[in-house]
Enzyme design. Structure first.
Site, mmCIF file in Angstrom:
data_model
loop_
_atom_site.group_PDB
_atom_site.id
_atom_site.type_symbol
_atom_site.label_atom_id
_atom_site.label_comp_id
_atom_site.label_asym_id
_atom_site.label_seq_id
_atom_site.Cartn_x
_atom_site.Cartn_y
_atom_site.Cartn_z
ATOM 1 N N TYR A 14 -54.530 -31.956 -55.262
ATOM 2 C CA TYR A 14 -54.403 -31.520 -56.686
ATOM 3 C C TYR A 14 -53.295 -30.392 -57.073
ATOM 4 O O TYR A 14 -53.637 -29.583 -56.511
ATOM 5 C CB TYR A 14 -55.470 -31.302 -57.563
ATOM 6 C CG TYR A 14 -55.351 -31.280 -59.141
ATOM 7 C CD1 TYR A 14 -55.478 -30.201 -59.544
ATOM 8 C CD2 TYR A 14 -54.833 -32.354 -59.823
ATOM 9 C CE1 TYR A 14 -55.308 -30.005 -60.965
ATOM 10 C CE2 TYR A 14 -54.736 -32.266 -61.191
ATOM 11 C CZ TYR A 14 -54.969 -31.094 -61.696
ATOM 12 O OH TYR A 14 -54.989 -30.880 -63.089
ATOM 13 N N ASP A 62 -49.347 -24.811 -51.702
ATOM 14 C CA ASP A 62 -50.006 -24.670 -52.832
ATOM 15 C C ASP A 62 -51.149 -23.686 -52.762
ATOM 16 O O ASP A 62 -52.215 -24.215 -52.406
ATOM 17 C CB ASP A 62 -50.292 -25.945 -53.637
ATOM 18 C CG ASP A 62 -51.208 -25.818 -54.937
ATOM 19 O OD1 ASP A 62 -51.203 -26.823 -55.640
ATOM 20 O OD2 ASP A 62 -51.477 -24.567 -55.212
ATOM 21 N N LYS A 115 -54.787 -18.636 -60.853
ATOM 22 C CA LYS A 115 -56.470 -18.167 -60.843
ATOM 23 C C LYS A 115 -56.301 -16.562 -60.466
ATOM 24 O O LYS A 115 -56.183 -15.970 -61.491
ATOM 25 C CB LYS A 115 -57.011 -18.960 -59.698
ATOM 26 C CG LYS A 115 -56.964 -20.435 -60.092
ATOM 27 C CD LYS A 115 -57.793 -21.404 -59.089
ATOM 28 C CE LYS A 115 -57.578 -22.791 -59.481
ATOM 29 N NZ LYS A 115 -58.240 -23.519 -60.344
HETATM 30 P P1 KE4 Z 1 -53.725 -25.200 -63.654
HETATM 31 O O1 KE4 Z 1 -52.492 -25.756 -64.297
HETATM 32 O O2 KE4 Z 1 -55.354 -25.756 -63.763
HETATM 33 O O3 KE4 Z 1 -54.008 -23.325 -63.840
HETATM 34 O O4 KE4 Z 1 -53.819 -25.259 -62.108
HETATM 35 C C1 KE4 Z 1 -53.459 -26.375 -61.633
HETATM 36 C C2 KE4 Z 1 -53.530 -26.383 -60.017
HETATM 37 C C3 KE4 Z 1 -52.887 -26.294 -58.873
HETATM 38 N N1 KE4 Z 1 -53.245 -26.359 -57.527
HETATM 39 C C4 KE4 Z 1 -54.307 -26.469 -57.054
HETATM 40 C C5 KE4 Z 1 -54.594 -26.116 -55.799
HETATM 41 C C6 KE4 Z 1 -55.485 -26.016 -58.226
HETATM 42 O O5 KE4 Z 1 -56.758 -26.286 -57.870
HETATM 43 C C7 KE4 Z 1 -55.277 -26.130 -59.680
HETATM 44 C C8 KE4 Z 1 -56.260 -26.121 -60.583
HETATM 45 N N2 KE4 Z 1 -57.540 -26.399 -60.125
HETATM 46 C C9 KE4 Z 1 -58.477 -27.089 -60.791
HETATM 47 C C10 KE4 Z 1 -59.794 -26.972 -60.261
HETATM 48 N N3 KE4 Z 1 -59.998 -27.880 -59.399
HETATM 49 C C11 KE4 Z 1 -58.696 -26.452 -62.219
HETATM 50 C C12 KE4 Z 1 -60.004 -27.022 -63.297
HETATM 51 C C13 KE4 Z 1 -59.487 -27.762 -64.599
HETATM 52 O O6 KE4 Z 1 -58.487 -28.611 -64.073
HETATM 53 O O7 KE4 Z 1 -59.862 -27.540 -65.193
#
Ligand code: KE4
Length: 427
Positions: free
Chosen positions: A144, A239, A267
């Site tokens: 993701y 990523d 994060k």
């Molecule tokens: P954000 O756009 O949510 O800040 O980041 C996206 C993203 C990109 N790459 C990786 C490896 C990620 O894990 C994420 C976001 N992680 C999720 C948890 N698996 C965020 C939680 C959510 O979607 O509320």
């Protein structure tokens, strides 16, 4: 556990917010029941609005690596806020943050801040396409990279949880250049490059996937990806939104000794405030506006308060033995959870990498999302609620990673594994 106030808030939230949540994974749809609401957190603990105390292993999905409300982060945010919340004009903290990221991650010579991991990944893809003048991108099923249209193809995290790995609303034309391959499968990558010679702009990968639970790259797999991208003139994009500054000071690329061409972050570098970033070699990054033809922008990119929080997080991580402590706590949890499964005589694969982990209820090892899909999700649901009712909050989906912070104590881990042994016996 009394959750009267949470239930009231959930009913209210459902009237005004789709699913009652501002991000789908919070909705407990994968585990059943309604989410609880939190209005206070400190260290390894969170308190819901009914006053229930929980040991937190979600840590706002990774940012709270020092635990919640760390005094140095709170002080930094307060001090920055007193000076103004946003300028839209370069501020000194942006330079401090950029320099620190470049120092900690040798593959990054220049870095651009964004306000989310999604933005960072979307921008890195655009930059890779601009630099190589190629269109195709390889991603891996179960990985993701935020809700980028072109990457919401067999995606992980909430997309996988809700069975929509290919989201509605994304025209086929937007994903026609996205090639999705199984993770940890060398032959599949070789075949993709052979069939798309000199057409692939890059590979984007979570070096340690944490969005289909957690599993690890097989020995030599990441090195192979680095070699095959170099040979074809494609870029390797790590990523590290989740793994960055967590799996080591320099992230997964330091832990696994790989030098990607571009990396994305998020994060931890925001200390709980909205931040993302992407960086890499100067020859690539200098294609970005205002220097070059690849446009990318953001009103709040480099926001002073987010920078202050992220810098306080990073500096505290670097000052003491944070990384040794995170490794030790991860090992302690791993040993305890494996013992718990043994004592309960149920098949559990407990995957761990430093302070990231996941329990799969299956007897076969999990090396990719196809393996993860074979796990017993009914058991996971019961396990999740059994732990929650006992005051321990794990991620509310089989397809998410758990996180440990430096604020977690040996006593927290002991309570967790003791409870896990009890709950597993009821599954
Ligand atoms: P954000 O756009 O949510 O800040 O980041 C996206 C993203 C990109 N790459 C990786 C490896 C990620 O894990 C994420 C976001 N992680 C999720 C948890 N698996 C965020 C939680 C959510 O979607 O509320």
């Amino acid at each position: 556990m009394n959750r009267v106030q949470s239930e009231k808030l959930c009913a209210e939230a459902l009237k005004y917010i789709p699913g009652g949540v501002n991000s789908p994974v919070r909705a407990f749809r994968a585990v059943g029941g309604n989410p609880f609401f939190v209005n206070r957190a400190s260290g390894s603990k969170i308190w819901d609005v009914d006053g229930n105390e929980l040991i937190d292993y979600v840590l706002t999905w990774g940012p709270a690596i020092l635990g919640h409300a760390h005094p140095k982060i709170i002080a930094a945010v307060k001090a920055a806020a007193e000076l103004g919340t946003s300028f839209g004009i370069p501020n000194p903290l942006e330079v401090t943050m950029a320099k620190l990221i470049c120092e900690l991650v040798p593959s990054v010579q220049k870095v651009r801040m964004t306000s989310s991991g999604t933005e960072a990944c979307m921008s890195a893809i655009r930059l890779a396409r601009g630099f190589t003048r190629r269109d195709k991108i390889i991603k891996f099923d179960g990985c993701y990279h935020g809700h980028v249209d072109s990457l919401l193809v067999r995606a992980g995290s909430g997309a996988l949880t809700f069975g929509h790995p290919d989201s509605a609303g994304v025209p086929a034309a937007f994903t026609q250049h996205t090639i999705v391959l199984p993770y940890n499968d060398v032959e599949a990558v070789k075949a993709a490059f052979a069939a798309n010679k000199n057409q692939i702009a890059g590979i984007i990968i979570e070096p340690v996937p944490g969005n289909a639970g957690l599993y690890l790259p097989k020995p030599g797999y990441l090195e192979f990806l680095s070699e095959i991208t170099k040979a074809d003139g494609a870029l390797l994009i790590f990523d590290e939104v989740m793994t960055g500054f967590r799996l080591a000071r320099g992230g997964a690329q330091e832990r696994f000794r790989i030098t990607p061409d571009l990396s994305t972050f998020g994060k931890v570098i925001g200390g709980g405030l909205p931040v993302g970033a992407f960086g890499g070699r100067a020859e690539i990054m200098d294609l970005l506006a205002p220097l070059g033809p690849v446009y990318q922008a953001g009103t709040l990119s480099g926001n002073p308060i987010a920078m202050a929080a992220g810098l306080a997080n990073l500096q505290e991580l670097l000052d003491g033995g944070a990384y040794c402590k995170l490794e030790e706590l991860g090992e302690q949890l791993e040993a305890g959870m494996k013992d718990a499964a043994k004592s309960a005589k149920i098949p559990v694969q407990f995957n761990v990498c430093g302070s990231m982990f996941c329990s799969y209820f299956t007897s076969a090892p999990v090396h990719n999302v196809a393996d993860a899909m074979k796990s017993d999700r009914e058991r996971f649901k019961k396990f999740f609620h059994g732990m929650l009712d006992a005051g321990i909050y794990f991620a509310p989906s089989q397809f998410e990673s758990g996180f440990i912070s430096t604020a977690h104590t040996t006593a927290d881990i002991e309570k967790t594994v003791r409870t896990a042994a009890k709950v597993m016996r009821t599954l």
